[in-house]
Design a protein around this motif. Structure first.
Motif, PDB file in Angstrom:
ATOM      1  N   GLU A   1       0.825  -1.224   0.000  1.00 36.76           N
ATOM      2  CA  GLU A   1       0.000   0.000   0.000  1.00 36.76           C
ATOM      3  C   GLU A   1       0.850   1.262   0.000  1.00 36.76           C
ATOM      4  N   CYS A   2       2.165   1.105   0.213  1.00 40.30           N
ATOM      5  CA  CYS A   2       3.029   2.256   0.449  1.00 40.30           C
ATOM      6  C   CYS A   2       3.268   3.049  -0.842  1.00 40.30           C
ATOM      7  N   ILE A   3       2.942   4.323  -0.781  1.00 43.81           N
ATOM      8  CA  ILE A   3       3.038   5.201  -1.947  1.00 43.81           C
ATOM      9  C   ILE A   3       4.491   5.355  -2.429  1.00 43.81           C
ATOM     10  N   PHE A   4       5.445   5.389  -1.497  1.00 47.78           N
ATOM     11  CA  PHE A   4       6.847   5.545  -1.914  1.00 47.78           C
ATOM     12  C   PHE A   4       7.405   4.241  -2.485  1.00 47.78           C
ATOM     13  N   CYS A   5       6.912   3.082  -2.008  1.00 50.04           N
ATOM     14  CA  CYS A   5       7.301   1.812  -2.653  1.00 50.04           C
ATOM     15  C   CYS A   5       6.794   1.816  -4.097  1.00 50.04           C
ATOM     16  N   LYS A   6       5.610   2.373  -4.298  1.00 46.61           N
ATOM     17  CA  LYS A   6       5.037   2.442  -5.658  1.00 46.61           C
ATOM     18  C   LYS A   6       5.826   3.413  -6.531  1.00 46.61           C
TER      19      LYS A   6
ATOM     20  N   LYS B   1      14.503  -0.083  -0.311  1.00 41.97           N
ATOM     21  CA  LYS B   1      13.960  -1.105   0.590  1.00 41.97           C
ATOM     22  C   LYS B   1      13.042  -0.421   1.613  1.00 41.97           C
ATOM     23  N   HIS B   2      11.828  -0.921   1.732  1.00 46.41           N
ATOM     24  CA  HIS B   2      10.869  -0.286   2.643  1.00 46.41           C
ATOM     25  C   HIS B   2      11.293  -0.399   4.102  1.00 46.41           C
ATOM     26  N   VAL B   3      11.367   0.748   4.752  1.00 46.34           N
ATOM     27  CA  VAL B   3      11.489   0.794   6.210  1.00 46.34           C
ATOM     28  C   VAL B   3      10.717   2.042   6.629  1.00 46.34           C
TER      29      VAL B   3
ATOM     30  N   PHE C   1       4.989   6.890   5.839  1.00 46.54           N
ATOM     31  CA  PHE C   1       5.800   6.005   6.672  1.00 46.54           C
ATOM     32  C   PHE C   1       6.659   5.048   5.848  1.00 46.54           C
ATOM     33  N   HIS C   2       7.439   5.657   4.968  1.00 49.20           N
ATOM     34  CA  HIS C   2       8.549   5.017   4.258  1.00 49.20           C
ATOM     35  C   HIS C   2       9.661   6.055   4.387  1.00 49.20           C
ATOM     36  N   LEU C   3      10.731   5.671   5.060  1.00 53.62           N
ATOM     37  CA  LEU C   3      11.817   6.619   5.350  1.00 53.62           C
ATOM     38  C   LEU C   3      12.172   7.492   4.137  1.00 53.62           C
TER      39      LEU C   3
HETATM   40 ZN    ZN Z   1       7.451   1.757   1.222  1.00 53.87          ZN
END
Ligand code: ZN
Ligand code: 5GP
Length: 141
Positions: free
Chosen positions: A5-10, A47-49, A98-100
């Motif tokens: 769901e993370c927008i920054f991962c996308k 990498k998601h954190v 909440f993605h660094l």
């Molecule tokens: Zn992320």
């Protein structure tokens, strides 16, 4: 928030478009969609954190090194007089995604922005706070 769901991962995967200005094996940098000043950039580990405090030292090192490289180019490209480098860590500190990510904000002598208000310590308070932090530091790597 999960990684799917993370927008920054996308943004990292390219599923959501971004104005990307830097990419290496571990880090990407792209322009913030709602800039504090023009050229405001977010530097993000692939990498998601969730937060800075949870990130591996290796990730932090890569993020900082890439940020320095991007920051130098940003100052040059935008003809900036200075650069704010910052990470919001936790909701209370203003973290929304909440993605660094590390903010690089070009600054200008006449931009009129103020970052943080300055407070005061009561008599003897600074020593007490110093001792509290030193105690907490014991056991930290
Ligand atoms: Zn992320
Ligand atoms: P935070 O407050 O979590 O430290 O900052 C999040 C930042 O991400 C904000 O400055 C916000 O403008 C930016 N942002 C939020 N959604 C998007 C997006 O979809 N694309 C881009 N490029 N920036 C975003």
């Amino acid at each position: 928030m999960t990684e799917t769901e993370c927008i920054f991962c996308k943004i990292v995967s390219g599923e959501i478009p971004s104005a990307k200005i830097y990419e290496d094996e571990d880090v990407v940098a792209f322009l913030d969609i709602n800039p504090t000043t023009k050229g405001h950039t977010l530097v993000v580990p692939k990498k998601h954190v969730a937060t800075f405090l949870e990130a591996d030292d290796e990730v932090v090192e890569k993020l900082i090194k890439a940020s320095k490289k991007v920051g130098k180019a940003l100052v040059k490209a935008m003809n900036a007089d200075g650069l704010n480098v910052g990470i919001n860590n936790g909701k209370a500190a203003g973290q929304i995604i909440f993605h660094l990510h590390l903010h690089l904000i070009p600054r200008y002598a006449d931009d009129g922005l103020k970052c943080w208000p300055q407070g005061k310590y009561e008599e003897g308070e600074i020593e007490k706070i110093k001792d509290k932090i030193l105690k907490a530091m014991q056991g930290e790597k």
